[in-house]
Motif scaffolding. Structure first.
Motif, PDB file in Angstrom:
ATOM      1  N   ASN A  97     -16.494  -2.345  16.342  1.00  0.00           N
ATOM      2  CA  ASN A  97     -16.122  -1.008  16.598  1.00  0.00           C
ATOM      3  C   ASN A  97     -14.622  -0.729  15.938  1.00  0.00           C
ATOM      4  O   ASN A  97     -13.769   0.090  16.446  1.00  0.00           O
ATOM      5  CB  ASN A  97     -16.066  -0.641  18.106  1.00  0.00           C
ATOM      6  N   TYR A  98     -14.448  -1.383  14.878  1.00  0.00           N
ATOM      7  CA  TYR A  98     -12.854  -1.374  14.215  1.00  0.00           C
ATOM      8  C   TYR A  98     -13.009  -1.071  12.783  1.00  0.00           C
ATOM      9  O   TYR A  98     -13.868  -1.899  12.167  1.00  0.00           O
ATOM     10  CB  TYR A  98     -12.359  -2.882  14.669  1.00  0.00           C
ATOM     11  N   ILE A  99     -12.310  -0.225  12.435  1.00  0.00           N
ATOM     12  CA  ILE A  99     -12.003  -0.057  10.916  1.00  0.00           C
ATOM     13  C   ILE A  99     -10.586   0.110  10.643  1.00  0.00           C
ATOM     14  O   ILE A  99      -9.956   0.679  11.387  1.00  0.00           O
ATOM     15  CB  ILE A  99     -12.827   1.272  10.416  1.00  0.00           C
ATOM     16  N   LEU A 100     -10.315  -0.988   9.994  1.00  0.00           N
ATOM     17  CA  LEU A 100      -8.938  -1.094   9.381  1.00  0.00           C
ATOM     18  C   LEU A 100      -8.740  -0.572   7.958  1.00  0.00           C
ATOM     19  O   LEU A 100      -9.594  -1.114   7.038  1.00  0.00           O
ATOM     20  CB  LEU A 100      -8.358  -2.533   9.554  1.00  0.00           C
ATOM     21  N   MET A 101      -8.051   0.460   7.923  1.00  0.00           N
ATOM     22  CA  MET A 101      -7.670   0.994   6.498  1.00  0.00           C
ATOM     23  C   MET A 101      -6.476   0.835   6.029  1.00  0.00           C
ATOM     24  O   MET A 101      -5.320   1.183   6.666  1.00  0.00           O
ATOM     25  CB  MET A 101      -8.104   2.584   6.289  1.00  0.00           C
ATOM     26  N   ILE A 102      -6.215  -0.012   5.076  1.00  0.00           N
ATOM     27  CA  ILE A 102      -4.785  -0.262   4.337  1.00  0.00           C
ATOM     28  C   ILE A 102      -4.747   0.281   3.056  1.00  0.00           C
ATOM     29  O   ILE A 102      -5.611   0.486   2.037  1.00  0.00           O
ATOM     30  CB  ILE A 102      -4.718  -1.775   3.931  1.00  0.00           C
ATOM     31  N   ILE A 103      -3.705   1.384   3.188  1.00  0.00           N
ATOM     32  CA  ILE A 103      -3.514   2.216   1.808  1.00  0.00           C
ATOM     33  C   ILE A 103      -2.489   1.381   1.280  1.00  0.00           C
ATOM     34  O   ILE A 103      -1.330   1.365   1.377  1.00  0.00           O
ATOM     35  CB  ILE A 103      -3.218   3.674   2.293  1.00  0.00           C
ATOM     36  N   ASP A 104      -2.663   1.025  -0.166  1.00  0.00           N
ATOM     37  CA  ASP A 104      -1.918   0.039  -0.920  1.00  0.00           C
ATOM     38  C   ASP A 104      -1.513   0.939  -2.105  1.00  0.00           C
ATOM     39  O   ASP A 104      -2.101   0.929  -3.150  1.00  0.00           O
ATOM     40  CB  ASP A 104      -2.372  -1.198  -1.062  1.00  0.00           C
ATOM     41  N   ASN A 105      -0.131   1.291  -2.112  1.00  0.00           N
ATOM     42  CA  ASN A 105       0.401   1.908  -3.462  1.00  0.00           C
ATOM     43  C   ASN A 105       1.057   0.982  -4.487  1.00  0.00           C
ATOM     44  O   ASN A 105       1.811   1.468  -5.386  1.00  0.00           O
ATOM     45  CB  ASN A 105       0.978   3.228  -3.126  1.00  0.00           C
ATOM     46  N   GLY A 106       1.276  -0.229  -3.913  1.00  0.00           N
ATOM     47  CA  GLY A 106       1.785  -1.255  -4.592  1.00  0.00           C
ATOM     48  C   GLY A 106       3.236  -1.162  -5.187  1.00  0.00           C
ATOM     49  O   GLY A 106       3.879  -1.679  -5.878  1.00  0.00           O
ATOM     50  N   TYR A 150       7.466  -0.245  -3.299  1.00  0.00           N
ATOM     51  CA  TYR A 150       8.691   0.186  -2.298  1.00  0.00           C
ATOM     52  C   TYR A 150       9.118   1.359  -2.789  1.00  0.00           C
ATOM     53  O   TYR A 150      10.061   1.277  -3.518  1.00  0.00           O
ATOM     54  CB  TYR A 150       9.438  -0.979  -2.129  1.00  0.00           C
ATOM     55  N   GLY A 151       8.604   2.537  -2.297  1.00  0.00           N
ATOM     56  CA  GLY A 151       9.269   3.778  -2.365  1.00  0.00           C
ATOM     57  C   GLY A 151      10.385   4.163  -2.103  1.00  0.00           C
ATOM     58  O   GLY A 151      11.475   4.598  -2.876  1.00  0.00           O
ATOM     59  N   SER A 152      11.086   3.807  -1.076  1.00  0.00           N
ATOM     60  CA  SER A 152      12.208   4.135  -0.418  1.00  0.00           C
ATOM     61  C   SER A 152      13.382   3.419  -1.308  1.00  0.00           C
ATOM     62  O   SER A 152      14.659   3.697  -0.881  1.00  0.00           O
ATOM     63  CB  SER A 152      12.309   3.764   1.116  1.00  0.00           C
ATOM     64  N   THR A 153      12.948   2.298  -1.953  1.00  0.00           N
ATOM     65  CA  THR A 153      14.439   1.525  -2.637  1.00  0.00           C
ATOM     66  C   THR A 153      14.147   1.467  -4.161  1.00  0.00           C
ATOM     67  O   THR A 153      14.726   0.526  -4.837  1.00  0.00           O
ATOM     68  CB  THR A 153      14.323   0.167  -2.063  1.00  0.00           C
ATOM     69  N   GLY A 154      13.596   2.398  -4.728  1.00  0.00           N
ATOM     70  CA  GLY A 154      13.476   2.523  -6.346  1.00  0.00           C
ATOM     71  C   GLY A 154      12.272   2.293  -6.857  1.00  0.00           C
ATOM     72  O   GLY A 154      12.100   2.031  -7.924  1.00  0.00           O
ATOM     73  N   ASP A 155      11.215   2.317  -6.077  1.00  0.00           N
ATOM     74  CA  ASP A 155       9.859   2.153  -6.708  1.00  0.00           C
ATOM     75  C   ASP A 155       9.564   0.770  -7.200  1.00  0.00           C
ATOM     76  O   ASP A 155       8.688   0.523  -8.046  1.00  0.00           O
ATOM     77  CB  ASP A 155       9.377   3.323  -7.593  1.00  0.00           C
ATOM     78  N   GLN A 156      10.117  -0.306  -6.607  1.00  0.00           N
ATOM     79  CA  GLN A 156       9.885  -1.621  -7.216  1.00  0.00           C
ATOM     80  C   GLN A 156       8.555  -2.135  -6.788  1.00  0.00           C
ATOM     81  O   GLN A 156       7.887  -1.735  -5.750  1.00  0.00           O
ATOM     82  CB  GLN A 156      10.681  -2.688  -6.760  1.00  0.00           C
ATOM     83  N   PRO A 157       7.833  -2.796  -7.572  1.00  0.00           N
ATOM     84  CA  PRO A 157       6.366  -3.215  -7.255  1.00  0.00           C
ATOM     85  C   PRO A 157       6.478  -4.316  -6.191  1.00  0.00           C
ATOM     86  O   PRO A 157       7.255  -4.909  -6.031  1.00  0.00           O
ATOM     87  CB  PRO A 157       5.883  -4.012  -8.583  1.00  0.00           C
ATOM     88  N   THR A 158       5.591  -4.059  -5.294  1.00  0.00           N
ATOM     89  CA  THR A 158       5.224  -5.162  -4.063  1.00  0.00           C
ATOM     90  C   THR A 158       4.274  -6.217  -4.663  1.00  0.00           C
ATOM     91  O   THR A 158       3.945  -6.259  -5.812  1.00  0.00           O
ATOM     92  CB  THR A 158       4.689  -4.343  -2.925  1.00  0.00           C
ATOM     93  N   CYS A 216      -3.991   3.063  -4.447  1.00  0.00           N
ATOM     94  CA  CYS A 216      -3.611   4.372  -4.974  1.00  0.00           C
ATOM     95  C   CYS A 216      -2.378   4.307  -5.832  1.00  0.00           C
ATOM     96  O   CYS A 216      -1.619   3.205  -5.747  1.00  0.00           O
ATOM     97  CB  CYS A 216      -3.579   5.133  -3.878  1.00  0.00           C
ATOM     98  N   ASP A 217      -2.058   5.276  -6.687  1.00  0.00           N
ATOM     99  CA  ASP A 217      -0.822   5.152  -7.378  1.00  0.00           C
ATOM    100  C   ASP A 217       0.394   5.323  -6.421  1.00  0.00           C
ATOM    101  O   ASP A 217       0.061   5.906  -5.164  1.00  0.00           O
ATOM    102  CB  ASP A 217      -0.686   6.084  -8.411  1.00  0.00           C
ATOM    103  N   SER A 218       1.583   4.967  -6.673  1.00  0.00           N
ATOM    104  CA  SER A 218       2.748   4.966  -5.936  1.00  0.00           C
ATOM    105  C   SER A 218       2.916   6.441  -5.598  1.00  0.00           C
ATOM    106  O   SER A 218       3.323   6.722  -4.496  1.00  0.00           O
ATOM    107  CB  SER A 218       3.803   4.320  -6.424  1.00  0.00           C
ATOM    108  N   GLY A 219       2.955   7.359  -6.532  1.00  0.00           N
ATOM    109  CA  GLY A 219       3.581   8.550  -6.169  1.00  0.00           C
ATOM    110  C   GLY A 219       4.834   8.923  -5.861  1.00  0.00           C
ATOM    111  O   GLY A 219       5.345   9.997  -5.369  1.00  0.00           O
ATOM    112  N   ASN A 220       5.718   8.044  -5.652  1.00  0.00           N
ATOM    113  CA  ASN A 220       7.176   7.901  -5.197  1.00  0.00           C
ATOM    114  C   ASN A 220       7.886   8.560  -6.449  1.00  0.00           C
ATOM    115  O   ASN A 220       7.947   8.350  -7.562  1.00  0.00           O
ATOM    116  CB  ASN A 220       7.463   6.448  -5.163  1.00  0.00           C
TER     117      ASN A 220
END
Length: 100
Positions: free
Chosen positions: A6-15, A17-25, A73-77
């Motif tokens: 009964n569990y679905i975990l959805m991880i949305i990964d934009n790859g 760090y948008g809040s600190t300059g859009d560096q790649p994770t 997904c794309d970062s969009g940041n």
């Protein structure tokens, strides 16, 4: 299987760090979240692009199986400058603001 039915975990990964300059994770470079979920014992792991999320989610619901979904997904940041302030200074400013 370590994922209840009964569990679905959805991880949305934009790859990024948008809040600190859009560096790649690491997940945007080499860490494989789907592989990590499988290694943790989740049998039903799906990796999809953002445009395919609706169908993949409906398939997961219809399957009745516990599912881990990794949605890429794309970062969009917005491009922002890197924060140059020391983390200790940031913490101090926060604590002063909370105290007042």
């Amino acid at each position: 299987n370590n994922c209840p039915d009964n569990y679905i975990l959805m991880i949305i990964d934009n790859g990024s760090y948008g809040s600190t300059g859009d560096q790649p994770t690491y997940t945007g470079q080499k860490t494989d979240l789907a592989g990590m979920a499988r290694a943790a014992g989740c049998d039903n792991v799906v990796e999809v692009q953002d445009v395919d999320t609706g169908k993949a989610l409906q398939d997961a619901i219809d399957s009745g199986k516990g599912t881990v979904m990794v949605v890429k997904c794309d970062s969009g940041n917005a491009k922002m400058p890197v924060i140059t302030m020391d983390p200790v200074v940031i913490r101090h400013r926060l604590m002063e603001a909370v105290a007042s």
